[in-house]
Design a protein around this motif. Structure first.
Motif, PDB file in Angstrom:
ATOM      1  N   LYS A   2     -14.465 -18.682 -16.635  1.00 43.79           N
ATOM      2  CA  LYS A   2     -14.556 -17.489 -17.199  1.00 43.79           C
ATOM      3  C   LYS A   2     -14.996 -16.852 -15.862  1.00 43.79           C
ATOM      4  O   LYS A   2     -15.691 -17.360 -14.968  1.00 43.79           O
ATOM      5  N   HIS A   3     -14.395 -15.800 -16.160  1.00 50.02           N
ATOM      6  CA  HIS A   3     -14.736 -13.724 -15.402  1.00 50.02           C
ATOM      7  C   HIS A   3     -16.491 -13.263 -15.761  1.00 50.02           C
ATOM      8  O   HIS A   3     -16.318 -13.434 -17.040  1.00 50.02           O
ATOM      9  N   GLY A   4     -16.952 -13.169 -14.837  1.00 46.44           N
ATOM     10  CA  GLY A   4     -18.079 -12.842 -15.037  1.00 46.44           C
ATOM     11  C   GLY A   4     -17.903 -11.207 -15.311  1.00 46.44           C
ATOM     12  O   GLY A   4     -16.836 -10.881 -14.673  1.00 46.44           O
ATOM     13  N   LYS A   5     -18.333 -10.460 -15.884  1.00 45.87           N
ATOM     14  CA  LYS A   5     -18.913  -8.909 -16.124  1.00 45.87           C
ATOM     15  C   LYS A   5     -19.975  -7.995 -14.506  1.00 45.87           C
ATOM     16  O   LYS A   5     -20.838  -9.070 -14.153  1.00 45.87           O
ATOM     17  N   GLN A  11     -30.456  -6.802 -15.981  1.00 44.09           N
ATOM     18  CA  GLN A  11     -29.645  -8.305 -15.401  1.00 44.09           C
ATOM     19  C   GLN A  11     -29.998  -8.068 -13.611  1.00 44.09           C
ATOM     20  O   GLN A  11     -30.638  -9.075 -13.409  1.00 44.09           O
ATOM     21  N   LYS A  12     -29.767  -6.772 -13.306  1.00 45.53           N
ATOM     22  CA  LYS A  12     -30.043  -6.462 -11.715  1.00 45.53           C
ATOM     23  C   LYS A  12     -31.604  -7.321 -11.839  1.00 45.53           C
ATOM     24  O   LYS A  12     -31.915  -8.133 -10.101  1.00 45.53           O
ATOM     25  N   ILE A  13     -32.069  -6.171 -12.367  1.00 42.21           N
ATOM     26  CA  ILE A  13     -33.834  -6.990 -11.925  1.00 42.21           C
ATOM     27  C   ILE A  13     -33.870  -8.337 -12.051  1.00 42.21           C
ATOM     28  O   ILE A  13     -34.577  -8.697 -11.749  1.00 42.21           O
ATOM     29  N   ARG A  14     -33.377  -8.785 -12.728  1.00 43.62           N
ATOM     30  CA  ARG A  14     -33.509  -9.848 -13.638  1.00 43.62           C
ATOM     31  C   ARG A  14     -33.498 -11.359 -12.171  1.00 43.62           C
ATOM     32  O   ARG A  14     -33.686 -11.670 -11.704  1.00 43.62           O
ATOM     33  N   LEU A  26     -21.710 -12.385 -10.317  1.00 41.07           N
ATOM     34  CA  LEU A  26     -21.248 -11.553 -11.742  1.00 41.07           C
ATOM     35  C   LEU A  26     -22.230 -12.316 -13.037  1.00 41.07           C
ATOM     36  O   LEU A  26     -22.250 -13.733 -12.836  1.00 41.07           O
ATOM     37  N   VAL A  27     -22.099 -11.426 -13.512  1.00 43.48           N
ATOM     38  CA  VAL A  27     -22.789 -12.299 -15.166  1.00 43.48           C
ATOM     39  C   VAL A  27     -21.862 -12.961 -16.010  1.00 43.48           C
ATOM     40  O   VAL A  27     -20.907 -12.261 -16.728  1.00 43.48           O
ATOM     41  N   HIS A  39     -20.731 -16.087  -8.519  1.00 46.62           N
ATOM     42  CA  HIS A  39     -20.707 -15.326  -6.788  1.00 46.62           C
ATOM     43  C   HIS A  39     -19.548 -15.014  -6.989  1.00 46.62           C
ATOM     44  O   HIS A  39     -18.891 -15.789  -7.109  1.00 46.62           O
ATOM     45  N   LYS A  40     -19.475 -13.884  -6.455  1.00 43.87           N
ATOM     46  CA  LYS A  40     -18.455 -12.962  -6.509  1.00 43.87           C
ATOM     47  C   LYS A  40     -17.506 -13.854  -5.432  1.00 43.87           C
ATOM     48  O   LYS A  40     -16.186 -13.808  -5.705  1.00 43.87           O
TER      49      LYS A  40
END
Length: 52
Positions: A2-5, A11-14, A26-27, A39-40
């Motif tokens: 799957k491609h991340g978003k 989410q950045k804080i998490r 990417l999530v 990881h990108k």
């Protein structure tokens, strides 16, 4: 695979609390039980929480 978003602010804080740089991840999946990021550059996936 799957491609991340791009992660939201929460989410950045998490991601940062896990000791990771949010700019590089990417999530893929974000549900109550688990949190999955990819990881990108390298494409490595990390699954946090839930049953591994």
């Amino acid at each position: 695979m799957k491609h991340g978003k791009r992660p939201t602010r929460a989410q950045k804080i998490r991601i940062k609390s896990l000791g990771l740089n949010p700019d590089n991840w990417l999530v893929v999946k974000d549900c109550r039980e688990c949190f999955q990021v990819v990881h990108k550059v390298s494409g490595k996936t990390r699954k946090i929480g839930g049953q591994a």
